[in-house]
Design a protein around this motif. Structure first.
Motif, PDB file in Angstrom:
ATOM      1  N   LYS A   4    -121.845  20.136 -55.002  1.00 41.04           N
ATOM      2  CA  LYS A   4    -121.076  19.348 -54.656  1.00 41.04           C
ATOM      3  C   LYS A   4    -119.846  19.111 -54.812  1.00 41.04           C
ATOM      4  CE  LYS A   4    -120.750  14.375 -56.440  1.00 41.04           C
ATOM      5  NZ  LYS A   4    -120.816  14.121 -58.537  1.00 41.04           N
ATOM      6  N   LEU A   5    -118.750  18.921 -53.300  1.00 35.96           N
ATOM      7  CA  LEU A   5    -117.730  18.998 -52.551  1.00 35.96           C
ATOM      8  C   LEU A   5    -117.336  17.970 -52.800  1.00 35.96           C
ATOM      9  CD1 LEU A   5    -118.167  20.805 -49.741  1.00 35.96           C
ATOM     10  CD2 LEU A   5    -117.581  21.704 -51.860  1.00 35.96           C
ATOM     11  N   ILE A   6    -116.229  17.669 -53.449  1.00 40.83           N
ATOM     12  CA  ILE A   6    -115.189  16.450 -53.713  1.00 40.83           C
ATOM     13  C   ILE A   6    -113.670  15.888 -53.146  1.00 40.83           C
ATOM     14  CG2 ILE A   6    -114.581  14.704 -55.689  1.00 40.83           C
ATOM     15  CD1 ILE A   6    -116.224  16.959 -57.308  1.00 40.83           C
ATOM     16  N   TRP A   7    -113.181  15.639 -52.625  1.00 42.47           N
ATOM     17  CA  TRP A   7    -112.642  14.608 -52.320  1.00 42.47           C
ATOM     18  C   TRP A   7    -111.996  13.373 -52.995  1.00 42.47           C
ATOM     19  CZ3 TRP A   7    -116.574  16.854 -49.546  1.00 42.47           C
ATOM     20  CH2 TRP A   7    -116.597  17.053 -48.277  1.00 42.47           C
ATOM     21  N   ASP A   8    -110.987  13.727 -53.527  1.00 42.37           N
ATOM     22  CA  ASP A   8    -109.719  13.194 -54.388  1.00 42.37           C
ATOM     23  C   ASP A   8    -109.381  11.780 -53.510  1.00 42.37           C
ATOM     24  OD1 ASP A   8    -111.184  13.280 -56.875  1.00 42.37           O
ATOM     25  OD2 ASP A   8    -110.326  15.435 -56.484  1.00 42.37           O
ATOM     26  N   PHE A   9    -109.299  10.174 -53.569  1.00 41.49           N
ATOM     27  CA  PHE A   9    -108.529   9.818 -53.323  1.00 41.49           C
ATOM     28  C   PHE A   9    -107.897   8.501 -54.317  1.00 41.49           C
ATOM     29  CE2 PHE A   9    -112.009  10.463 -50.711  1.00 41.49           C
ATOM     30  CZ  PHE A   9    -111.152  11.068 -49.605  1.00 41.49           C
ATOM     31  N   ILE A  22    -118.694   8.008 -44.392  1.00 43.11           N
ATOM     32  CA  ILE A  22    -119.630   7.384 -43.118  1.00 43.11           C
ATOM     33  C   ILE A  22    -118.744   8.930 -42.291  1.00 43.11           C
ATOM     34  CG2 ILE A  22    -118.756   6.456 -41.224  1.00 43.11           C
ATOM     35  CD1 ILE A  22    -117.951   3.908 -42.926  1.00 43.11           C
ATOM     36  N   HIS A  23    -117.931   9.629 -42.500  1.00 40.74           N
ATOM     37  CA  HIS A  23    -117.757  11.082 -41.888  1.00 40.74           C
ATOM     38  C   HIS A  23    -118.508  11.832 -42.858  1.00 40.74           C
ATOM     39  CE1 HIS A  23    -114.816   8.917 -39.188  1.00 40.74           C
ATOM     40  NE2 HIS A  23    -113.967   8.731 -40.269  1.00 40.74           N
ATOM     41  N   LEU A  24    -118.882  11.978 -43.794  1.00 38.28           N
ATOM     42  CA  LEU A  24    -119.634  12.994 -44.543  1.00 38.28           C
ATOM     43  C   LEU A  24    -120.415  13.235 -43.913  1.00 38.28           C
ATOM     44  CD1 LEU A  24    -117.916  13.243 -48.221  1.00 38.28           C
ATOM     45  CD2 LEU A  24    -117.010  15.199 -46.448  1.00 38.28           C
ATOM     46  N   LYS A  25    -121.545  11.791 -43.548  1.00 35.69           N
ATOM     47  CA  LYS A  25    -122.481  11.710 -42.796  1.00 35.69           C
ATOM     48  C   LYS A  25    -122.233  12.421 -41.567  1.00 35.69           C
ATOM     49  CE  LYS A  25    -124.072   7.859 -46.322  1.00 35.69           C
ATOM     50  NZ  LYS A  25    -124.549   6.637 -46.647  1.00 35.69           N
ATOM     51  N   ALA A  48    -114.724  10.397 -52.682  1.00 36.97           N
ATOM     52  CA  ALA A  48    -115.947  10.862 -51.932  1.00 36.97           C
ATOM     53  C   ALA A  48    -116.773  12.640 -51.963  1.00 36.97           C
ATOM     54  CB  ALA A  48    -115.403  10.863 -50.655  1.00 36.97           C
ATOM     55  N   TYR A  49    -118.224  12.726 -52.200  1.00 39.44           N
ATOM     56  CA  TYR A  49    -118.002  14.060 -51.789  1.00 39.44           C
ATOM     57  C   TYR A  49    -119.973  13.758 -51.107  1.00 39.44           C
ATOM     58  CZ  TYR A  49    -122.425  10.965 -55.229  1.00 39.44           C
ATOM     59  OH  TYR A  49    -123.867  10.627 -55.375  1.00 39.44           O
ATOM     60  N   MET A  50    -119.906  15.374 -50.629  1.00 37.15           N
ATOM     61  CA  MET A  50    -121.373  15.811 -50.317  1.00 37.15           C
ATOM     62  C   MET A  50    -121.588  17.109 -50.942  1.00 37.15           C
ATOM     63  SD  MET A  50    -119.870  17.717 -46.469  1.00 37.15           S
ATOM     64  CE  MET A  50    -121.534  17.728 -45.993  1.00 37.15           C
ATOM     65  N   VAL A  51    -123.469  16.813 -51.130  1.00 37.29           N
ATOM     66  CA  VAL A  51    -124.119  18.288 -51.482  1.00 37.29           C
ATOM     67  C   VAL A  51    -124.536  18.701 -50.567  1.00 37.29           C
ATOM     68  CG1 VAL A  51    -125.713  18.720 -53.308  1.00 37.29           C
ATOM     69  CG2 VAL A  51    -124.266  16.574 -53.456  1.00 37.29           C
ATOM     70  N   VAL A  52    -124.253  20.492 -50.016  1.00 39.21           N
ATOM     71  CA  VAL A  52    -124.627  21.068 -49.807  1.00 39.21           C
ATOM     72  C   VAL A  52    -125.112  22.716 -50.234  1.00 39.21           C
ATOM     73  CG1 VAL A  52    -122.599  20.652 -48.307  1.00 39.21           C
ATOM     74  CG2 VAL A  52    -122.581  22.361 -49.697  1.00 39.21           C
TER      75      VAL A  52
END
Length: 79
Positions: free
Chosen positions: A6-11, A25-28, A53-57
């Motif tokens: 799980k890659l995570i971007w903190d805001f 949206i941009h990750l999708k 926001a996160y995405m799983v790879v």
């Protein structure tokens, strides 16, 4: 069986929640463009001043995505 990361971007700040929602949206879009599996993304509000926001790879794709998108942190994804 390959681990999922799980890659995570903190805001942070009062606009963090909206920024995290928009970043997803941009990750999708990136997942579609690069044809990555699994197609798992999301955003979460931790508190008024911190969202993410996160995405799983797949672990095998992690370095490529890390170098391209520069996430702030990562963890092993627990389904």
């Amino acid at each position: 069986m390959n681990r999922k990361i799980k890659l995570i971007w903190d805001f942070r700040g009062p606009t963090g929640a909206k920024t995290a929602e928009h970043h997803e949206i941009h990750l999708k879009e990136y997942i579609i463009l690069e044809k990555f599996e699994p197609n798992i993304t999301g955003h979460q509000t931790i508190n008024d001043m911190h969202s993410l926001a996160y995405m799983v790879v797949e672990e095998t794709d992690m370095l490529k995505v890390r170098d391209s998108l520069k996430p702030h942190r990562a963890e092993v994804f627990q389904e």
